[in-house]
Motif scaffolding. Sequence first.
Motif, short mmCIF file in Angstrom:
data_model
loop_
_atom_site.label_atom_id
_atom_site.label_comp_id
_atom_site.label_asym_id
_atom_site.label_seq_id
_atom_site.Cartn_x
_atom_site.Cartn_y
_atom_site.Cartn_z
N ARG A 28 -6.67 -5.73 4.34
CA ARG A 28 -7.10 -4.43 3.80
C ARG A 28 -7.57 -3.53 4.95
NH1 ARG A 28 -7.70 -4.53 -1.82
NH2 ARG A 28 -7.60 -6.63 -2.64
N THR A 29 -7.23 -2.26 4.84
CA THR A 29 -7.64 -1.31 5.86
C THR A 29 -8.79 -0.48 5.35
OG1 THR A 29 -5.98 0.26 5.09
CG2 THR A 29 -5.32 -1.18 6.88
N ASP A 30 -9.71 -0.15 6.24
CA ASP A 30 -10.81 0.72 5.84
C ASP A 30 -10.33 2.17 5.92
OD1 ASP A 30 -10.90 1.47 8.53
OD2 ASP A 30 -12.78 0.44 8.94
N THR A 31 -11.20 3.09 5.59
CA THR A 31 -10.84 4.50 5.53
C THR A 31 -10.36 5.02 6.88
OG1 THR A 31 -12.43 4.84 3.76
CG2 THR A 31 -11.66 6.81 4.90
N ASN A 32 -11.08 4.68 7.95
CA ASN A 32 -10.69 5.16 9.28
C ASN A 32 -9.33 4.61 9.70
OD1 ASN A 32 -12.98 6.72 9.65
ND2 ASN A 32 -14.13 5.05 10.58
N LYS A 74 -3.63 4.23 -1.43
CA LYS A 74 -3.91 3.21 -2.45
C LYS A 74 -3.44 1.86 -1.93
CE LYS A 74 -5.11 2.02 -6.66
NZ LYS A 74 -6.45 2.09 -7.13
N ASP A 75 -4.34 0.89 -1.97
CA ASP A 75 -4.03 -0.47 -1.54
C ASP A 75 -3.72 -1.30 -2.78
OD1 ASP A 75 -3.91 -3.00 -0.47
OD2 ASP A 75 -5.73 -2.79 0.72
N SER A 111 0.84 -1.20 0.00
CA SER A 111 0.00 0.00 0.00
C SER A 111 0.87 1.25 0.00
CB SER A 111 -0.96 0.01 1.19
OG SER A 111 -0.27 -0.16 2.40
N LEU A 112 0.28 2.35 -0.46
CA LEU A 112 0.97 3.63 -0.58
C LEU A 112 0.15 4.71 0.11
CD1 LEU A 112 3.18 5.48 -1.95
CD2 LEU A 112 1.53 5.73 -3.82
#
Length: 143
Positions: A29-33, A22-23, A8-9
């Motif tokens: 995977r990470t959510d927005t929070n 950007k994943d 991820s970046l």
Amino acid sequence: MASAAIYSLFIINKSGGLIYYKDYGSAGRTDTNDSLRLASLWHSMHAISQQLSPTHGCEGIDLLQAHNFDLRCFQSLTGTKFFAVCETGAQNIETLLKVIYELYTDFVLKNPFYEMEMPIRCELFDLNLAQVIQKDRVTLLGR
């Protein structure tokens, strides 16, 4: 596990706000929070490391190594930080982050509709970034 060196970046403005994420297929995977918290935490750790360093002129943390990943950071002269979560021991990530910075200057900062310190919403940046990451994946796989 992803085939690319980068999972991820993140791009963080000089105030510590996440302006781009950007994943690239990381396992968790990470959510927005979570991505906002991670960016804020990295900004804080980077700033604290500059203050705690026993040597004068320290520019903060460049590499954080964990058991399953590395976190590499490039800070521009304006204070914008580019950091990548990547495979342990991935080569040339510093160079890749500098190339991403060049894309940022060419396609984001020169965009007359972009407002400084705001989230990046630029199609040309996204397209060129995808090409650079794909090229890095091909180089990594030796194809």
